[in-house]
Design a protein around this motif. Structure first.
Motif, PDB file in Angstrom:
ATOM      1  N   GLY A 113      47.910 -60.264  -1.964  1.00  0.00           N
ATOM      2  CA  GLY A 113      47.113 -59.565  -2.958  1.00  0.00           C
ATOM      3  C   GLY A 113      47.257 -60.136  -4.353  1.00  0.00           C
ATOM      4  N   ARG A 114      47.446 -61.441  -4.423  1.00  0.00           N
ATOM      5  CA  ARG A 114      47.568 -62.137  -5.699  1.00  0.00           C
ATOM      6  C   ARG A 114      46.395 -63.095  -5.891  1.00  0.00           C
ATOM      7  N   SER A 115      46.165 -63.486  -7.135  1.00  0.00           N
ATOM      8  CA  SER A 115      45.069 -64.399  -7.445  1.00  0.00           C
ATOM      9  C   SER A 115      45.422 -65.856  -7.180  1.00  0.00           C
TER      10      SER A 115
ATOM     11  N   ILE B 201      61.086 -72.464 -11.279  1.00  0.00           N
ATOM     12  CA  ILE B 201      59.830 -72.538 -12.018  1.00  0.00           C
ATOM     13  C   ILE B 201      59.442 -71.181 -12.580  1.00  0.00           C
ATOM     14  N   ALA B 202      59.608 -70.133 -11.786  1.00  0.00           N
ATOM     15  CA  ALA B 202      59.222 -68.792 -12.234  1.00  0.00           C
ATOM     16  C   ALA B 202      59.975 -68.384 -13.495  1.00  0.00           C
ATOM     17  N   VAL B 203      61.258 -68.706 -13.564  1.00  0.00           N
ATOM     18  CA  VAL B 203      62.066 -68.352 -14.734  1.00  0.00           C
ATOM     19  C   VAL B 203      61.549 -69.060 -15.988  1.00  0.00           C
ATOM     20  N   ILE B 204      61.185 -70.328 -15.832  1.00  0.00           N
ATOM     21  CA  ILE B 204      60.670 -71.075 -16.981  1.00  0.00           C
ATOM     22  C   ILE B 204      59.309 -70.542 -17.408  1.00  0.00           C
ATOM     23  N   VAL B 205      58.427 -70.341 -16.452  1.00  0.00           N
ATOM     24  CA  VAL B 205      57.069 -69.908 -16.762  1.00  0.00           C
ATOM     25  C   VAL B 205      57.049 -68.488 -17.329  1.00  0.00           C
ATOM     26  N   ALA B 206      58.038 -67.683 -16.954  1.00  0.00           N
ATOM     27  CA  ALA B 206      58.139 -66.327 -17.505  1.00  0.00           C
ATOM     28  C   ALA B 206      58.600 -66.328 -18.961  1.00  0.00           C
ATOM     29  N   GLY B 207      58.950 -67.490 -19.487  1.00  0.00           N
ATOM     30  CA  GLY B 207      59.303 -67.598 -20.898  1.00  0.00           C
ATOM     31  C   GLY B 207      60.765 -67.348 -21.211  1.00  0.00           C
TER      32      GLY B 207
ATOM     33  N   ASP C  16      49.009 -63.658 -11.044  1.00  0.00           N
ATOM     34  CA  ASP C  16      47.613 -63.339 -11.297  1.00  0.00           C
ATOM     35  C   ASP C  16      47.074 -64.009 -12.561  1.00  0.00           C
ATOM     36  N   ASP C  17      47.963 -64.481 -13.423  1.00  0.00           N
ATOM     37  CA  ASP C  17      47.578 -65.064 -14.699  1.00  0.00           C
ATOM     38  C   ASP C  17      47.206 -66.547 -14.518  1.00  0.00           C
ATOM     39  N   ASN C  18      46.038 -66.930 -14.992  1.00  0.00           N
ATOM     40  CA  ASN C  18      45.557 -68.305 -14.819  1.00  0.00           C
ATOM     41  C   ASN C  18      46.459 -69.327 -15.508  1.00  0.00           C
ATOM     42  N   ASP C  19      46.887 -69.027 -16.727  1.00  0.00           N
ATOM     43  CA  ASP C  19      47.728 -69.973 -17.466  1.00  0.00           C
ATOM     44  C   ASP C  19      49.090 -70.135 -16.801  1.00  0.00           C
ATOM     45  N   MET C  20      49.654 -69.035 -16.319  1.00  0.00           N
ATOM     46  CA  MET C  20      50.936 -69.134 -15.619  1.00  0.00           C
ATOM     47  C   MET C  20      50.795 -69.995 -14.360  1.00  0.00           C
TER      48      MET C  20
END
Length: 373
Positions: free
Chosen positions: A48-50, A64-70, A197-201
């Protein structure tokens, strides 16, 4: 008994051979190919994700998730102490600080009642790790995150197909990660996935997994630290075939769990505790079938007995605050999390892979019964 009963056994009885043969015949065997896009899109849709971003394993997905989460150096990230080491490593690698939470004794997940007391001005995110078969209480976590403006990273490595209040695990928060290691609900051997769900992420995730190549720069010119964290087309082909069977796999896992619940219920009179089969927000998916012995010594004696009879076992996760690696780094000094410590000291799981037969499960049960009776 001559045959070994492994703690996990894989079943590849769908289209795995067909899709792998197609990869070989077409030459699409590495980090490009049609099955990668197909697996990313189909898995994201299933949860159920984009967006889905396939990577080399669940740990690299967390990196990667930790970096992309800022999350940056000096930030604090709340997470359970009772988990595999990967989430803590991903945080420490970038110079951030894990802040630990004890466990709920019934579900083994992080005790959400302790989260707010651990939030400081430096807190940037919460990493949720769904443990073993039941999800963490996402409604409470998301409410806290919203009130304190925190990012939520959802580690759903063990929760393929599991739901919280009817919504798929991995669909909550800002970004989520999965593992497809051989012992997971569906497997690609090794492999992982990032969902958001975020395009930039999503674009940032795709960039980081591929050495941070730039879209609008000359080839081999880089402006950001990236990684070779790509999944191969052959792994993705396995994933597509496995995803086609996911409902049957989940049914089998739950059937194994319920069977053990019935046949091993007698252990309660010896002081054992079990993960809950059901809560008001989820039915146990039994990624593994865990038992918590009344003492560490009791666990070791039973595990020794099972191993002697060629039955595989695994201990529960080791607490982050007890890890020698982190103690050498002067992390978590004098911290104590009694529920998690008891789980780590006394918990273990028994064979419950998708390939486990009824006959094998009966042997496991009888061997445990023999030890006591």
């Amino acid at each position: 008994m001559d045959k070994h009963i492994p703690v996990n056994s894989v079943v590849l009885q769908g289209n795995e051979k067909k899709y792998l043969a197609e990869c070989i015949d077409t030459g699409w065997i590495s980090g490009d190919g049609p099955y990668i896009d197909r697996f990313q899109n189909e898995f994201a849709s299933y949860v159920g994700r984009s967006h889905g971003i396939a990577v080399s394993n669940g740990s690299t997905a967390l990196d990667i998730a930790v970096i992309v989460a800022g999350i940056e150096e000096g930030d604090e990230v709340i997470m359970p102490t009772f988990t595999i080491i990967s989430p803590a490593l991903s945080v420490i690698k970038i110079g951030a600080v894990p802040v630990l939470i004890d466990s709920d004794p019934l579900t083994f997940n992080m005790d959400v009642s302790q989260i707010e007391s651990r939030i400081t001005a430096k807190t940037k995110a919460i990493i949720v790790v769904h443990i073993y078969g039941l999800p963490a209480k996402m409604d409470v976590i998301l409410d806290i995150a919203k009130r304190y403006n925190l990012k939520v990273i959802e580690d759903a490595a063990e929760m393929h197909g599991q739901t919280f209040n009817g919504k798929k695990c991995g669909s909550f928060g800002d970004i989520s990660t999965f593992s497809f290691y051989a012992n997971k609900i569906i497997t690609t051997g090794e492999g992982g996935m990032i969902l958001c769900d975020d395009n930039d992420m999503a674009e940032h995730c795709k960039k980081l997994r591929n050495l941070a190549f730039e879209k609008n720069a000359p080839r081999f010119v880089h402006y950001e630290l990236g990684f070779n964290y790509r999944m191969t087309n052959m792994q993705a082909a396995l994933g597509v075939a496995q995803l086609e069977q996911v409902d049957n796999i989940i049914d089998k896992k739950r059937s194994i769990g319920k069977s053990y619940d019935e046949s091993l219920g007698f252990l309660k009179k010896y002081g054992y505790t079990f993960s809950l089969p059901l809560t008001n927000y989820a039915e146990n998916i039994y990624w593994v079938y865990g038992l918590v012995a009344p003492s560490k010594n009791e666990r070791e004696l039973l595990v020794e007995h099972l191993n002697k009879h060629h039955i595989g076992t695994r201990p529960f996760f080791y607490c982050m605050h007890k890890q020698p690696l982190f103690n050498k780094m002067n992390l978590f000094e004098n911290e104590s999390y009694p529920v998690a410590e008891n789980l780590a000291d006394c918990g273990f799981y028994i064979p419950s892979g998708v390939g486990l037969t009824s006959a094998q499960a009966q042997i496991v049960t009888q061997t445990i019964r023999d030890f006591y009776e």
